[in-house]
Write a protein that holds these residues in place. Structure first.
Motif, PDB file in Angstrom:
ATOM      1  N   ASP A 227       0.858  -1.189   0.000  1.00 22.14           N
ATOM      2  CA  ASP A 227       0.000   0.000   0.000  1.00 22.14           C
ATOM      3  C   ASP A 227       0.895   1.239   0.000  1.00 22.14           C
ATOM      4  OD1 ASP A 227      -2.161   1.705   0.151  1.00 22.14           O
ATOM      5  OD2 ASP A 227      -2.379   1.512   2.328  1.00 22.14           O
ATOM      6  N   PRO A 228       1.357   1.662  -1.175  1.00 22.76           N
ATOM      7  CA  PRO A 228       2.342   2.743  -1.217  1.00 22.76           C
ATOM      8  C   PRO A 228       1.753   4.095  -0.831  1.00 22.76           C
ATOM      9  CG  PRO A 228       1.569   2.260  -3.420  1.00 22.76           C
ATOM     10  CD  PRO A 228       0.963   1.216  -2.530  1.00 22.76           C
ATOM     11  N   VAL A 229       2.625   4.960  -0.345  1.00 24.61           N
ATOM     12  CA  VAL A 229       2.275   6.368  -0.172  1.00 24.61           C
ATOM     13  C   VAL A 229       2.286   7.004  -1.560  1.00 24.61           C
ATOM     14  CG1 VAL A 229       2.961   8.575   0.817  1.00 24.61           C
ATOM     15  CG2 VAL A 229       3.255   6.451   2.132  1.00 24.61           C
ATOM     16  N   ALA A 230       1.201   7.665  -1.926  1.00 22.68           N
ATOM     17  CA  ALA A 230       1.086   8.266  -3.259  1.00 22.68           C
ATOM     18  C   ALA A 230       0.858   9.764  -3.108  1.00 22.68           C
ATOM     19  CB  ALA A 230      -0.070   7.638  -4.032  1.00 22.68           C
ATOM     20  N   VAL A 231       1.668  10.549  -3.816  1.00 26.08           N
ATOM     21  CA  VAL A 231       1.487  11.998  -3.829  1.00 26.08           C
ATOM     22  C   VAL A 231       1.419  12.452  -5.282  1.00 26.08           C
ATOM     23  CG1 VAL A 231       2.536  12.443  -1.594  1.00 26.08           C
ATOM     24  CG2 VAL A 231       3.982  12.361  -3.605  1.00 26.08           C
ATOM     25  N   GLY A 232       0.441  13.254  -5.597  1.00 22.44           N
ATOM     26  CA  GLY A 232       0.254  13.716  -6.958  1.00 22.44           C
ATOM     27  C   GLY A 232       1.259  14.788  -7.344  1.00 22.44           C
ATOM     28  N   ILE A 233       1.576  14.843  -8.626  1.00 23.74           N
ATOM     29  CA  ILE A 233       2.472  15.851  -9.179  1.00 23.74           C
ATOM     30  C   ILE A 233       1.680  16.718 -10.156  1.00 23.74           C
ATOM     31  CG2 ILE A 233       4.548  16.254 -10.558  1.00 23.74           C
ATOM     32  CD1 ILE A 233       5.590  13.571  -9.527  1.00 23.74           C
ATOM     33  N   GLN A 234       1.808  17.999 -10.016  1.00 24.23           N
ATOM     34  CA  GLN A 234       1.053  18.914 -10.863  1.00 24.23           C
ATOM     35  C   GLN A 234       1.388  18.687 -12.331  1.00 24.23           C
ATOM     36  OE1 GLN A 234       1.580  23.027  -9.881  1.00 24.23           O
ATOM     37  NE2 GLN A 234       0.405  23.771 -11.624  1.00 24.23           N
ATOM     38  N   PRO A 235       0.383  18.481 -13.183  1.00 28.63           N
ATOM     39  CA  PRO A 235       0.641  18.284 -14.613  1.00 28.63           C
ATOM     40  C   PRO A 235       1.440  19.440 -15.196  1.00 28.63           C
ATOM     41  CG  PRO A 235      -1.635  17.756 -14.089  1.00 28.63           C
ATOM     42  CD  PRO A 235      -1.056  18.371 -12.857  1.00 28.63           C
ATOM     43  N   GLY A 236       2.352  19.091 -16.105  1.00 31.60           N
ATOM     44  CA  GLY A 236       3.196  20.092 -16.724  1.00 31.60           C
ATOM     45  C   GLY A 236       4.524  20.296 -16.025  1.00 31.60           C
ATOM     46  N   GLN A 237       4.655  19.802 -14.795  1.00 28.77           N
ATOM     47  CA  GLN A 237       5.906  19.955 -14.054  1.00 28.77           C
ATOM     48  C   GLN A 237       6.931  18.889 -14.447  1.00 28.77           C
ATOM     49  OE1 GLN A 237       6.823  22.346 -11.376  1.00 28.77           O
ATOM     50  NE2 GLN A 237       5.282  23.369 -12.633  1.00 28.77           N
ATOM     51  N   ILE A 238       6.512  17.626 -14.383  1.00 31.13           N
ATOM     52  CA  ILE A 238       7.380  16.501 -14.769  1.00 31.13           C
ATOM     53  C   ILE A 238       6.486  15.500 -15.492  1.00 31.13           C
ATOM     54  CG2 ILE A 238       8.938  14.679 -14.020  1.00 31.13           C
ATOM     55  CD1 ILE A 238       9.540  16.288 -11.524  1.00 31.13           C
TER      56      ILE A 238
ATOM     57  N   GLU B 232       6.139   8.258 -16.674  1.00 29.19           N
ATOM     58  CA  GLU B 232       5.795   9.283 -17.648  1.00 29.19           C
ATOM     59  C   GLU B 232       4.280   9.460 -17.639  1.00 29.19           C
ATOM     60  OE1 GLU B 232       7.326   8.972 -21.565  1.00 29.19           O
ATOM     61  OE2 GLU B 232       9.364   8.483 -20.917  1.00 29.19           O
ATOM     62  N   ARG B 233       3.837  10.648 -17.961  1.00 29.72           N
ATOM     63  CA  ARG B 233       2.395  10.927 -17.923  1.00 29.72           C
ATOM     64  C   ARG B 233       1.644  10.190 -19.030  1.00 29.72           C
ATOM     65  NH1 ARG B 233       0.237  17.027 -18.331  1.00 29.72           N
ATOM     66  NH2 ARG B 233      -1.919  16.559 -18.866  1.00 29.72           N
ATOM     67  N   PHE B 234       2.272  10.025 -20.193  1.00 30.00           N
ATOM     68  CA  PHE B 234       1.682   9.317 -21.330  1.00 30.00           C
ATOM     69  C   PHE B 234       0.321   9.939 -21.643  1.00 30.00           C
ATOM     70  CE2 PHE B 234       0.252   5.049 -23.212  1.00 30.00           C
ATOM     71  CZ  PHE B 234       0.799   5.359 -24.444  1.00 30.00           C
ATOM     72  N   ASN B 235      -0.764   9.168 -21.575  1.00 32.53           N
ATOM     73  CA  ASN B 235      -2.086   9.713 -21.908  1.00 32.53           C
ATOM     74  C   ASN B 235      -2.950   9.920 -20.671  1.00 32.53           C
ATOM     75  OD1 ASN B 235      -2.512   7.082 -21.257  1.00 32.53           O
ATOM     76  ND2 ASN B 235      -3.576   6.491 -23.142  1.00 32.53           N
ATOM     77  N   SER B 236      -2.327   9.998 -19.501  1.00 33.83           N
ATOM     78  CA  SER B 236      -3.071  10.190 -18.250  1.00 33.83           C
ATOM     79  C   SER B 236      -3.159  11.674 -17.904  1.00 33.83           C
ATOM     80  CB  SER B 236      -2.384   9.445 -17.114  1.00 33.83           C
ATOM     81  OG  SER B 236      -2.354   8.062 -17.366  1.00 33.83           O
ATOM     82  N   PRO B 237      -4.181  12.070 -17.185  1.00 31.61           N
ATOM     83  CA  PRO B 237      -4.300  13.485 -16.808  1.00 31.61           C
ATOM     84  C   PRO B 237      -3.195  13.936 -15.862  1.00 31.61           C
ATOM     85  CG  PRO B 237      -6.009  12.150 -15.759  1.00 31.61           C
ATOM     86  CD  PRO B 237      -5.361  11.273 -16.758  1.00 31.61           C
ATOM     87  N   ALA B 238      -2.656  13.004 -15.065  1.00 31.25           N
ATOM     88  CA  ALA B 238      -1.605  13.355 -14.106  1.00 31.25           C
ATOM     89  C   ALA B 238      -0.916  12.075 -13.657  1.00 31.25           C
ATOM     90  CB  ALA B 238      -2.191  14.096 -12.901  1.00 31.25           C
ATOM     91  N   VAL B 239       0.231  12.229 -12.988  1.00 35.05           N
ATOM     92  CA  VAL B 239       0.936  11.081 -12.422  1.00 35.05           C
ATOM     93  C   VAL B 239       1.172  11.331 -10.944  1.00 35.05           C
ATOM     94  CG1 VAL B 239       2.063  10.415 -14.575  1.00 35.05           C
ATOM     95  CG2 VAL B 239       3.199  12.027 -13.032  1.00 35.05           C
ATOM     96  N   SER B 240       1.516  10.248 -10.241  1.00 33.73           N
ATOM     97  CA  SER B 240       1.829  10.332  -8.819  1.00 33.73           C
ATOM     98  C   SER B 240       3.192   9.720  -8.549  1.00 33.73           C
ATOM     99  CB  SER B 240       0.771   9.585  -7.978  1.00 33.73           C
ATOM    100  OG  SER B 240      -0.477  10.220  -8.055  1.00 33.73           O
ATOM    101  N   LEU B 241       3.849  10.227  -7.515  1.00 36.91           N
ATOM    102  CA  LEU B 241       5.063   9.630  -6.989  1.00 36.91           C
ATOM    103  C   LEU B 241       4.654   8.601  -5.955  1.00 36.91           C
ATOM    104  CD1 LEU B 241       8.213   9.676  -6.609  1.00 36.91           C
ATOM    105  CD2 LEU B 241       7.791  11.384  -4.797  1.00 36.91           C
ATOM    106  N   PHE B 242       5.129   7.354  -6.113  1.00 35.38           N
ATOM    107  CA  PHE B 242       4.778   6.276  -5.196  1.00 35.38           C
ATOM    108  C   PHE B 242       5.987   5.899  -4.355  1.00 35.38           C
ATOM    109  CE2 PHE B 242       1.689   5.605  -8.663  1.00 35.38           C
ATOM    110  CZ  PHE B 242       0.513   5.586  -7.934  1.00 35.38           C
TER     111      PHE B 242
END
Length: 291
Positions: free
Chosen positions: A33-44, A276-286
């Protein structure tokens, strides 16, 4: 990486890679159960390589791949980008992975950036950039060295790189073969010539998109789009033996849009993944903490 290869890569993984088995020595356990934090789109959006900072605890260095600026982003463990730093005297033809570890100057931590991607197998030589890790965002990156190399068996596409903290040797794992290839650039790497990498044989997996090694060199991670594989290195064992004499054990992994970056934290208490964000609205650091 070239998006057209994504589906092919997953198919290769499913058809050519044995499901990883458990080695008796691979007893490390990590949270599912990883800790997940979102990253603002456009940053990385094109994260391809990542290491936990030694000089600025609580942050990760992240680079993006081909077409992105020649810079590193300092990403907090909280998912916030603290700043970006230019890497001088470098080109981002296809940056695919990075590592952290010792280098020429004793008691100094270095960052290594692998411009090792080659989707079409057309580059006769590739390059790894090495420089001392800056101590702050106000300390410019300096002393950037180019380690130029070629493969003994022709061009290879690769997305996985790590530096053995025990020997300072650089290891590269190719990507596209049904059984990927392992190469080594032994320390001290000569920055004045094109070095021929040493071929160390095959690893029975495919579509390797990133790698990480613990700060003591006893644990190694190889990742694909669908798995994080764990290898335990015993005392006195070579990296090649650790990767080839056991099947990687699948660790907990939450499927990402196009996962490429992986690293242990600086204290080896867990590991991070980033996509990588690919076709997703955003990514998270796990973050997967060690139990």
């Amino acid at each position: 990486m070239n998006r057209s290869y994504l589906f092919l890569g997953i198919v290769l993984l499913a058809t050519n890679c044995k499901l990883p088995g458990v080695s008796p020595s691979s007893t490390a356990q990590f949270s599912s159960d990883p800790v997940a934090v979102g990253i603002q789109p456009g940053q990385i959006d094109e994260a391809s390589g990542m290491v936990d900072s030694r000089s600025m605890p609580g942050n990760l260095w992240v680079h993006q791949d081909s077409g992105s600026p020649t810079e590193l982003s300092l990403l907090g463990h909280d998912g916030k980008v603290k700043g970006k730093m230019a890497v001088p005297n470098a080109q981002n033809i296809d940056w695919e992975d990075m590592s952290s570890g010792p280098g020429p100057q004793n008691n100094r931590n270095y960052l290594y950036i692998g411009d090792i991607g080659d989707n079409n197998g057309e580059h006769p030589t590739r390059v790894i950039y090495r420089f001392p890790e800056p101590g702050s965002l106000t300390e410019p990156i300096r002393q950037v060295e180019r380690i130029n190399y070629r493969y003994p068996d022709g061009p290879r596409d690769a997305e996985a790189l790590f530096v053995d903290p025990q020997t300072k040797d650089i290891y590269i794992v190719s990507k596209r073969e049904s059984r990927v290839h392992l190469y080594r650039l032994k320390y001290p790497q000569d920055i004045n010539v094109v070095t021929v990498a040493e071929a160390l044989g095959e690893i029975p997996i495919s579509v390797v998109t990133g790698a990480g090694i613990s700060s003591d060199g006893t644990e190694i991670l190889l990742r694909t789009y669908t798995n994080i594989l764990y290898y335990k290195r015993s005392e006195g064992q070579s990296v090649a033996d650790a990767l080839q004499r056991q099947n990687g054990r699948a660790l907990p992994y939450r499927l990402e849009p196009q996962g490429e970056a992986v690293c242990f934290d600086r204290e080896n208490k867990g590991y991070y993944t980033l996509s990588e964000r690919f076709n997703s609205p955003a990514v998270s650091l796990f973050y997967y903490a060690r139990k």
